[in-house]
Scaffold this motif. Structure first.
Motif, PDB file in Angstrom:
ATOM      1  N   ASN A   6       1.196  -1.335   0.079  1.00 41.18           N
ATOM      2  CA  ASN A   6       0.057   0.047  -0.158  1.00 41.18           C
ATOM      3  C   ASN A   6       0.799   1.063   0.333  1.00 41.18           C
ATOM      4  OD1 ASN A   6      -3.172  -1.283  -0.580  1.00 41.18           O
ATOM      5  ND2 ASN A   6      -2.196  -1.433   1.935  1.00 41.18           N
ATOM      6  N   PRO A   7       0.250   2.211  -0.443  1.00 44.54           N
ATOM      7  CA  PRO A   7       1.371   3.618  -1.071  1.00 44.54           C
ATOM      8  C   PRO A   7       1.483   4.006   0.496  1.00 44.54           C
ATOM      9  CG  PRO A   7      -0.961   4.107  -2.215  1.00 44.54           C
ATOM     10  CD  PRO A   7      -0.580   2.720  -1.702  1.00 44.54           C
ATOM     11  N   VAL A   8       0.323   4.373   0.912  1.00 46.36           N
ATOM     12  CA  VAL A   8       0.754   5.397   2.362  1.00 46.36           C
ATOM     13  C   VAL A   8       1.007   4.678   3.455  1.00 46.36           C
ATOM     14  CG1 VAL A   8      -0.552   6.365   4.393  1.00 46.36           C
ATOM     15  CG2 VAL A   8      -1.469   6.049   2.378  1.00 46.36           C
ATOM     16  N   GLY A   9       1.765   5.435   4.519  1.00 45.90           N
ATOM     17  CA  GLY A   9       3.320   4.785   4.845  1.00 45.90           C
ATOM     18  C   GLY A   9       3.485   4.373   6.265  1.00 45.90           C
ATOM     19  N   TRP A  10       2.461   5.944   6.309  1.00 47.08           N
ATOM     20  CA  TRP A  10       3.400   6.779   7.624  1.00 47.08           C
ATOM     21  C   TRP A  10       1.831   7.995   7.933  1.00 47.08           C
ATOM     22  CZ3 TRP A  10       4.929   6.134  12.481  1.00 47.08           C
ATOM     23  CH2 TRP A  10       4.933   7.298  13.583  1.00 47.08           C
ATOM     24  N   PHE A  11       0.810   8.335   8.260  1.00 43.25           N
ATOM     25  CA  PHE A  11       0.348   9.653   8.748  1.00 43.25           C
ATOM     26  C   PHE A  11      -0.054  10.463  10.156  1.00 43.25           C
ATOM     27  CE2 PHE A  11      -2.128   6.109  11.372  1.00 43.25           C
ATOM     28  CZ  PHE A  11      -2.421   6.919  11.782  1.00 43.25           C
ATOM     29  N   GLU A  12       0.024  11.404   9.564  1.00 41.54           N
ATOM     30  CA  GLU A  12       0.450  12.516  10.954  1.00 41.54           C
ATOM     31  C   GLU A  12      -1.633  12.891  11.138  1.00 41.54           C
ATOM     32  OE1 GLU A  12       5.140  12.558  11.689  1.00 41.54           O
ATOM     33  OE2 GLU A  12       3.566  14.535  10.653  1.00 41.54           O
ATOM     34  N   ILE A  13      -1.946  13.235  12.814  1.00 43.86           N
ATOM     35  CA  ILE A  13      -3.145  13.728  13.021  1.00 43.86           C
ATOM     36  C   ILE A  13      -2.420  15.163  13.772  1.00 43.86           C
ATOM     37  CG2 ILE A  13      -5.711  13.723  14.313  1.00 43.86           C
ATOM     38  CD1 ILE A  13      -4.547  10.855  14.099  1.00 43.86           C
ATOM     39  N   LEU A  33      -0.775   4.494  22.753  1.00 39.48           N
ATOM     40  CA  LEU A  33       0.439   5.188  22.640  1.00 39.48           C
ATOM     41  C   LEU A  33       1.262   5.729  22.928  1.00 39.48           C
ATOM     42  CD1 LEU A  33      -2.663   5.514  21.014  1.00 39.48           C
ATOM     43  CD2 LEU A  33      -2.020   7.807  20.177  1.00 39.48           C
ATOM     44  N   GLU A  34       2.428   5.742  22.200  1.00 39.32           N
ATOM     45  CA  GLU A  34       3.842   6.259  22.670  1.00 39.32           C
ATOM     46  C   GLU A  34       4.332   6.786  22.704  1.00 39.32           C
ATOM     47  OE1 GLU A  34       8.041   3.889  21.467  1.00 39.32           O
ATOM     48  OE2 GLU A  34       6.587   2.155  22.222  1.00 39.32           O
ATOM     49  N   ARG A  35       4.913   7.540  23.751  1.00 38.22           N
ATOM     50  CA  ARG A  35       5.013   9.050  23.699  1.00 38.22           C
ATOM     51  C   ARG A  35       6.551   9.462  22.881  1.00 38.22           C
ATOM     52  NH1 ARG A  35       1.566  13.139  25.868  1.00 38.22           N
ATOM     53  NH2 ARG A  35       2.835  14.859  26.306  1.00 38.22           N
ATOM     54  N   ALA A  44       2.648  11.306  19.911  1.00 36.60           N
ATOM     55  CA  ALA A  44       2.222  10.043  20.189  1.00 36.60           C
ATOM     56  C   ALA A  44       1.411   9.463  19.398  1.00 36.60           C
ATOM     57  CB  ALA A  44       0.723  10.462  21.180  1.00 36.60           C
ATOM     58  N   TRP A  45       2.922   8.118  19.076  1.00 35.49           N
ATOM     59  CA  TRP A  45       2.470   7.434  18.350  1.00 35.49           C
ATOM     60  C   TRP A  45       1.567   6.241  18.425  1.00 35.49           C
ATOM     61  CZ3 TRP A  45       8.014   5.566  16.841  1.00 35.49           C
ATOM     62  CH2 TRP A  45       9.180   6.648  16.248  1.00 35.49           C
ATOM     63  N   PHE A  46       0.976   5.460  17.172  1.00 33.94           N
ATOM     64  CA  PHE A  46      -0.178   4.316  17.418  1.00 33.94           C
ATOM     65  C   PHE A  46       0.744   3.250  17.327  1.00 33.94           C
ATOM     66  CE2 PHE A  46      -2.994   7.692  15.752  1.00 33.94           C
ATOM     67  CZ  PHE A  46      -4.155   7.802  16.594  1.00 33.94           C
ATOM     68  N   GLY A  54      -0.785  -2.096   6.276  1.00 25.59           N
ATOM     69  CA  GLY A  54      -1.392  -1.077   6.538  1.00 25.59           C
ATOM     70  C   GLY A  54      -0.242  -0.047   7.491  1.00 25.59           C
ATOM     71  N   ALA A  55      -0.943   1.304   7.414  1.00 22.68           N
ATOM     72  CA  ALA A  55       0.127   2.346   7.622  1.00 22.68           C
ATOM     73  C   ALA A  55      -0.068   2.728   8.770  1.00 22.68           C
ATOM     74  CB  ALA A  55       0.110   3.563   7.087  1.00 22.68           C
ATOM     75  N   ALA A  56       0.925   3.031   9.695  1.00 24.13           N
ATOM     76  CA  ALA A  56       1.143   3.344  11.198  1.00 24.13           C
ATOM     77  C   ALA A  56       1.489   5.170  11.442  1.00 24.13           C
ATOM     78  CB  ALA A  56       2.718   3.121  11.651  1.00 24.13           C
ATOM     79  N   GLY A  57       1.784   5.569  12.353  1.00 21.97           N
ATOM     80  CA  GLY A  57       1.398   6.903  12.555  1.00 21.97           C
ATOM     81  C   GLY A  57       0.865   7.649  13.677  1.00 21.97           C
ATOM     82  N   ALA A  58       1.098   8.473  14.070  1.00 24.22           N
ATOM     83  CA  ALA A  58       0.549   9.135  15.341  1.00 24.22           C
ATOM     84  C   ALA A  58      -0.276  10.279  15.187  1.00 24.22           C
ATOM     85  CB  ALA A  58       2.499   9.963  15.658  1.00 24.22           C
TER      86      ALA A  58
END
Length: 126
Positions: A6-13, A33-35, A44-46, A54-58
């Motif tokens: 999948n092309p999405v490698g990371w997301f940030e909120i 979530l890890e600070r 704060a990382w998921f 799937g993508a991870a993010g924070a």
């Protein structure tokens, strides 16, 4: 790019109050979530597994991160959308679009978090 990933490698909120946002997301999705601090940004990382699909993010608080109700929408997977939306409202978020079927792809719904971001939730089952 190969279609083997999948092309999405990371997301940030984006968030304005990292403590409040972390408490909200930990409660709603029932996961820790890890600070981390990276440069001037508080994060704060998921949970993530680099070998999983799937993508991870924070959640990210920093000068260039501004929460917004419109724009890019990410979907966070959940086993039970109804339960997740109940938790959103219990914690002070607002359901903006209730659970609806997307046919063979499962179900989706949308909520606004305490920071003002619109977030989608997706489930293949319930």
């Amino acid at each position: 790019m190969s279609n083997s990933v999948n092309p999405v490698g990371w997301f940030e909120i984006p968030v304005m109050d990292i403590d409040r946002a972390q408490g909200f997301y930990e409660y709603v999705f029932d996961m820790p979530l890890e600070r981390h601090t990276l440069g001037d940004n508080e994060m704060a990382w998921f949970p993530m597994n680099e070998l999983a699909v799937g993508a991870a993010g924070a959640l990210v608080m920093g000068d260039c991160y501004i929460p917004a109700p419109n724009g890019i929408v990410i979907y966070i997977s959940t086993p039970d959308i109804t339960e997740t939306l109940e938790r959103v409202e219990e914690k002070g978020g607002h359901v903006t679009e209730p659970k609806k079927s997307i046919g063979e792809h499962g179900f989706v719904a949308f909520f606004t978090d305490l920071e003002g971001n619109q977030i989608g939730v997706h489930s293949r089952g319930l």
